[in-house]
Design a protein around this motif. Structure first.
Motif, PDB file in Angstrom:
ATOM      1  N   GLU A   1     -23.052  -0.426 -50.184  1.00  9.06           N
ATOM      2  CA  GLU A   1     -21.782  -1.112 -50.399  1.00  9.06           C
ATOM      3  C   GLU A   1     -20.715  -0.167 -50.933  1.00  9.06           C
ATOM      4  O   GLU A   1     -19.576  -0.201 -50.506  1.00  9.06           O
ATOM      5  N   SER A   2     -21.128   0.683 -51.866  1.00  7.33           N
ATOM      6  CA  SER A   2     -20.152   1.581 -52.468  1.00  7.33           C
ATOM      7  C   SER A   2     -19.606   2.558 -51.444  1.00  7.33           C
ATOM      8  O   SER A   2     -18.414   2.834 -51.417  1.00  7.33           O
ATOM      9  N   SER A   3     -20.488   3.097 -50.596  1.00  3.26           N
ATOM     10  CA  SER A   3     -19.982   4.106 -49.667  1.00  3.26           C
ATOM     11  C   SER A   3     -19.037   3.463 -48.655  1.00  3.26           C
ATOM     12  O   SER A   3     -18.069   4.082 -48.231  1.00  3.26           O
ATOM     13  N   GLU A   4     -19.306   2.204 -48.295  1.00  2.29           N
ATOM     14  CA  GLU A   4     -18.344   1.511 -47.432  1.00  2.29           C
ATOM     15  C   GLU A   4     -17.016   1.348 -48.170  1.00  2.29           C
ATOM     16  O   GLU A   4     -15.944   1.557 -47.617  1.00  2.29           O
ATOM     17  N   GLY A   5     -17.126   0.967 -49.456  1.00  2.00           N
ATOM     18  CA  GLY A   5     -15.932   0.765 -50.268  1.00  2.00           C
ATOM     19  C   GLY A   5     -15.120   2.040 -50.399  1.00  2.00           C
ATOM     20  O   GLY A   5     -13.894   2.017 -50.366  1.00  2.00           O
ATOM     21  N   LEU A   6     -15.823   3.187 -50.506  1.00  2.00           N
ATOM     22  CA  LEU A   6     -15.129   4.461 -50.690  1.00  2.00           C
ATOM     23  C   LEU A   6     -14.295   4.822 -49.461  1.00  2.00           C
ATOM     24  O   LEU A   6     -13.191   5.349 -49.589  1.00  2.00           O
ATOM     25  N   ASP A   7     -14.859   4.540 -48.270  1.00  2.00           N
ATOM     26  CA  ASP A   7     -14.100   4.834 -47.055  1.00  2.00           C
ATOM     27  C   ASP A   7     -12.798   4.049 -47.035  1.00  2.00           C
ATOM     28  O   ASP A   7     -11.741   4.565 -46.677  1.00  2.00           O
ATOM     29  N   THR A   8     -12.891   2.756 -47.439  1.00  2.00           N
ATOM     30  CA  THR A   8     -11.693   1.930 -47.495  1.00  2.00           C
ATOM     31  C   THR A   8     -10.731   2.472 -48.540  1.00  2.00           C
ATOM     32  O   THR A   8      -9.520   2.475 -48.339  1.00  2.00           O
ATOM     33  N   LEU A   9     -11.304   2.942 -49.648  1.00  2.00           N
ATOM     34  CA  LEU A   9     -10.477   3.472 -50.730  1.00  2.00           C
ATOM     35  C   LEU A   9      -9.613   4.630 -50.241  1.00  2.00           C
ATOM     36  O   LEU A   9      -8.410   4.674 -50.504  1.00  2.00           O
ATOM     37  N   ASP A  10     -10.248   5.575 -49.564  1.00  2.00           N
ATOM     38  CA  ASP A  10      -9.531   6.715 -49.010  1.00  2.00           C
ATOM     39  C   ASP A  10      -8.314   6.254 -48.236  1.00  2.00           C
ATOM     40  O   ASP A  10      -7.203   6.723 -48.434  1.00  2.00           O
ATOM     41  N   ARG A  11      -8.583   5.298 -47.331  1.00  2.00           N
ATOM     42  CA  ARG A  11      -7.533   4.829 -46.441  1.00  2.00           C
ATOM     43  C   ARG A  11      -6.440   4.123 -47.235  1.00  2.00           C
ATOM     44  O   ARG A  11      -5.259   4.353 -47.032  1.00  2.00           O
ATOM     45  N   ASN A  12      -6.885   3.254 -48.168  1.00  2.00           N
ATOM     46  CA  ASN A  12      -5.913   2.470 -48.918  1.00  2.00           C
ATOM     47  C   ASN A  12      -5.046   3.338 -49.821  1.00  2.00           C
ATOM     48  O   ASN A  12      -3.864   3.073 -49.979  1.00  2.00           O
TER      49      ASN A  12
END
Lengths: 730, 149
Positions: A14-25
């Motif tokens: 879950e965290s690694s998915e969240g991190l990808d979104t974080l980068d983009r956001n």
């Protein structure tokens, strides 16, 4: 303990998915600093990671996430403004969290690194601006904080149950196994269908047809489970572009179209690195510095566009920049200096061919090797990797305007449609992606229509010379390239194939049907045979080899040939800018000067018949064709053409297939096959013409075949089956 | 210490060879074979082993023996490898034999160099010699010559 492991594993995923979104956001937030929703999302993501890592006892991760959270909380409450420095620091925080997660995955502890410097930086960044900003916003802050804080959990709660109810995580290896099993099922289905055709027991036929349908649907369903939107790998590009642009003092905006375009997971994985390399290249080499851009009258901010769309069973990906374009002269100079080509070879090349030299092995135009894209891989590796998965890559460049790289890749690798051919009594499968058309030469045509250019056999395909390659010779099973055995043949089958922009004709003994085949790899003893891509098991249980079209072309030295299809290319260039669904059209001439077109999908075959074989059946002209009668439709007369020239001998016939029956449309000349944009057509005429378009710079009418048939004679079609039994004995 | 090993034995011309039983997946009769043009000479073709595509290696060719007489059909000894199954074509299948380490010797220096490279050692049985085939080396073929045979 194992429960704990599961929890940690889930946390990692879950965290690694969240991190990808974080980068983009984060990158998006930099563009739109006031976006409360983005801000809230970023805050929640870090907050969740902090909370869970505390609960799981990963102290280091918790403390790193904590300082980030504090800074984010100030930003969210408007206590301080987002600066590029802060964005960079937050992106570094994301990297740090990613690194710690990596440690947790491999060592089950959160590592040795405390990221003290980063923690320090984040704390400092927070302090610097807190003091002056605090008094002003302190009153406003709490309300917005409450709003954002309360909106957050509500949203997640509202969405949460839905997402978890309708989605489950599945191990990719399980999907791979399912895919293999479905592959086997497809093969078994094909075998059963062959037996069915031989037997003819009505009950069995019905059952196997149902099996056929269900298998196809199952295959489609399982393939879908492996499909992923290309946006998944694009998601990291905004960050890549931002970091790179900062590093080279450029201003670049990245835009994406068609992120939802889906591709097989294995293909997604395979194109990830090539795409990253291309994007880095565009930023590093393609884009000019802001000052240079202004001097050329462009906006200071460059635009990098990623575009993906489906077309004809393939996925197209375009990466375009509005930078300086590829400098053809510099490419030539480099190619010369590196000894890749001679001056004469370069002089013969078109600009487009020159630009495509950037894919040549050992080529790199960067004057200075930068640490950004100079990572030891060149564009030749990009090209090889894309070709490995059956794709092609092509570059178009306009000096001063920009560069577009176009990648075409198949949707899936596992199951592909293929054409079966045979030569020297062995069967081979040719992937249909490379197939352009089939040509069959009968009787006298064999001797007259195949000509020799300095020992190399060619065939005139609608006015262009098509180099011919004998499959038997290319495979080393027939000694002569074009020996007496071939010239004495009654029938010559030519499979027209496309390899690397170059069309060539593959001469085979027989052409069979098309079939969905499951590609299986070959053992290591057979690696390195360039003309063979793999093997498959046919409906009859025999193993059949899959031909590698590009390898064949290279072996026969077709590709290195400079005889390019210039006319087609010139046409292609002007069409590149059009949008909308494309369609492949057959162009032909009716009467003296009437250009018409019909969709190629409606055409079964193109034939030539000598005048002498045309006979009469009732009031219709017919020819005996493949053991049946083919009614002929003289199009010029039906359309009321006034300028009807003397009919050619042999007559040119477009065989149209309709509801199990064939119909021959007699035209004056077959002109070409083009890929055309449907949206440019204007519907303005009734009757037999469904619209008009400008194709290859000339006005062309689109023929409505159905209307012609209806107008001509309704009985023509209806009458054909009745005619057949009577005439079968003729 | 004396260890006993089991070998799947087979005949190839005058040679009596063996492969350790654990390496052998199965032994099957002649299968419909698809030739592979341009492949190394020792590759006889591809067979369909229950949906799996298996490369068949002509062991006679590999060991430098003349081809089998026209009408006799070889047997497939399917061996397991890290990269899937591979079939070795042999003249005739023998029994599974148990051997003793005490009877083992390295291959003599004097035998044909081609064969010697592929033979791991020799077991002295009471009535004859059993040559142990080095399957790993046997399955490494010289890269395909450009242009094929």
């Amino acid at each position: 303990m194992s429960d704990m492991d599961d929890i940690v594993k889930e946390f990692l995923v879950e965290s690694s998915e969240g991190l990808d979104t974080l980068d983009r956001n984060l990158v998006a937030l930099e563009k739109a600093p006031g976006d409360k929703e983005l801000m809230g999302g970023i805050f929640r993501a870090i907050h969740t990671i902090k909370g869970t890592s505390g609960f799981l006892g990963f102290g280091r991760l918790e403390s790193v996430a904590h300082v980030g959270e504090s800074l984010l909380s100030d930003l969210r409450d408007g206590k301080q403004a987002l600066t590029p420095d802060i964005t960079s620091a937050l992106l570094r925080l994301v990297d740090a969290v990613r690194a710690i997660l990596g440690d947790i995955e491999t060592t089950a502890t959160d590592g040795e690194n405390d990221f003290l410097e980063l923690v320090d930086l984040l704390t400092r960044l927070r302090k610097v601006e807190v003091a002056p900003a605090a008094p002003v916003t302190v009153t406003a802050a709490p309300t917005s904080a409450v709003v954002a804080g309360s909106a957050g959990p509500d949203l997640t709660e509202a969405r949460g149950p839905h997402a978890s109810d309708s989605n489950i995580r599945v191990d990719v290896s399980l999907l791979d196994r399912l895919m293999n099993l479905v592959g086997e099922l497809v093969l078994t289905r094909n075998q059963i269908l062959q037996h069915t055709a031989a037997r003819g027991d009505a009950g069995f036929v019905a059952t196997s047809q149902r099996l056929n349908l269900i298998t196809s649907e199952l295959q489609e369903g399982v393939m879908k489970t492996r499909m992923q939107p290309i946006g998944n790998i694009w998601a990291k590009f905004p960050r890549v572009v931002r970091d790179l642009a900062l590093a080279c003092d450029k201003k670049i905006r990245i835009e994406m179209e068609g992120e939802e375009t889906e591709l097989d997971k294995t293909i997604i994985e395979a194109i990830k690195d090539p795409l990253t390399h291309i994007v880095r290249n565009s930023v590093d080499h393609g884009m000019e510095l802001p000052a240079d851009r202004m001097a050329r009258g462009k906006m200071a901010e460059g635009r990098l566009l990623l575009r993906a769309y489906h077309e004809g069973g393939q996925v197209n990906i375009e990466i375009s920049d509005d930078g300086g374009g590829v400098n053809a002269e510099r490419v030539k100079a480099t190619a010369l200096r590196k000894g890749l080509f001679t001056t004469e070879q370069l002089a013969r090349m078109t600009d487009r061919e020159v630009v495509n030299l950037i894919f040549a092995p050992g080529f790199s135009t960067a004057e200075q090797v930068s640490n950004i894209s100079g990572r030891g891989v060149g564009m030749d590796v990009v090209k090889t990797n894309i070709e490995k998965i059956g794709g092609t890559v092509d570059v178009h460049s306009t000096p001063g305007k920009g560069t577009t790289l176009k990648i075409k890749i198949p949707l899936t690798l596992a199951i592909i449609p293929a054409l079966n051919v045979s030569t020297a009594r062995e069967r081979f499968a040719i992937p249909q992606v490379s197939l352009l058309e089939l040509v069959r030469l009968d009787g006298d045509e064999v001797g007259t229509q195949i000509e020799m250019v300095y020992g190399a056999p060619v065939y005139r395909l609608r006015g262009r010379l098509l180099p011919l390659v004998s499959l038997g010779h290319a495979l080393g099973v027939e000694p002569d390239f074009w020996g007496p055995a071939n010239t004495q043949r009654k029938i010559v089958n030519i499979v027209v194939l496309q390899a690397d922009e170059q069309a060539f004709g593959l001469v085979v003994d027989e052409i069979h049907d098309t079939e969905e085949i499951v590609v299986k790899p070959l053992g290591k003893q057979l690696k390195g045979i360039s003309v063979i891509a793999g093997a498959t098991i046919m409906g009859n249980g025999r193993v059949s080899l899959i031909l590698d079209v590009l390898g064949l072309a290279q072996k026969a030295a077709v590709v290195s040939d400079n005889r390019k299809r210039r006319a087609a290319e010139a046409g292609a260039g002007s069409r590149e800018t059009d949008e909308g669904a494309r369609e492949t059209l057959l162009l032909f001439q009716v009467g003296l000067d009437h250009r018409m077109a019909i969709p190629l999908s409606m055409v079964a075959r193109l034939e030539e018949f000598p005048r002498t074989v045309v006979e009469r059946a009732g009031k219709h002209q017919v020819v005996q064709y493949r053991g049946r009668l083919l009614p002929l439709l003289p199009l010029a007369e039906l359309l009321g053409e006034t300028n009807i020239p003397v009919a050619r001998d042999p007559i040119q016939v477009v065989v149209y297939h309709h509801e199990g029956r064939d119909l021959g449309i007699v035209v004056q000349n077959i002109l070409d096959i083009v890929e055309e944009n449907r949206t440019t057509h204007r519907r303005e005429r009734g009757g037999a013409v469904s619209g008009t378009a400008v194709i290859q710079g000339k006005v062309t009418d689109l023929l409505d075949v159905r209307a012609v048939i209806n107008d001509a004679d309704v009985l023509l079609f209806a009458g054909t089956p009745a005619l057949e039994p009577q005439l079968a004995g003729v | 210490m004396i260890t006993a090993r089991q070998f799947c034995t087979f005949r190839l011309g005058n040679l009596f060879l063996g492969i350790e039983v654990l390496q052998v997946q199965e032994v099957i009769r002649t299968q419909a074979m698809t030739r592979v043009p341009l492949a190394a000479r020792a590759v006889r073709g591809l067979i369909n082993l229950r949906g799996q595509i298996v490369t068949a290696i002509d062991l006679r060719e590999r060991l430098g023996l003349p081809p089998l007489d026209g009408d006799r059909e070889p047997m497939n000894v399917v061996v397991r490898t890290d990269e899937g199954a591979v079939s070795l074509l042999v003249d005739e299948i023998g029994d599974v034999m148990e051997t003793n380490d005490a009877d083992y010797e390295d291959p003599p220096e004097t035998i044909d160099p081609i064969v010697r490279g592929l033979i791991r050692g020799v077991y002295k049985l009471s009535d004859r010699l059993l040559l142990v085939l080095d399957t790993e080396k046997t399955l490494v073929l010289e890269p395909t010559a450009p242009g094929g045979r």
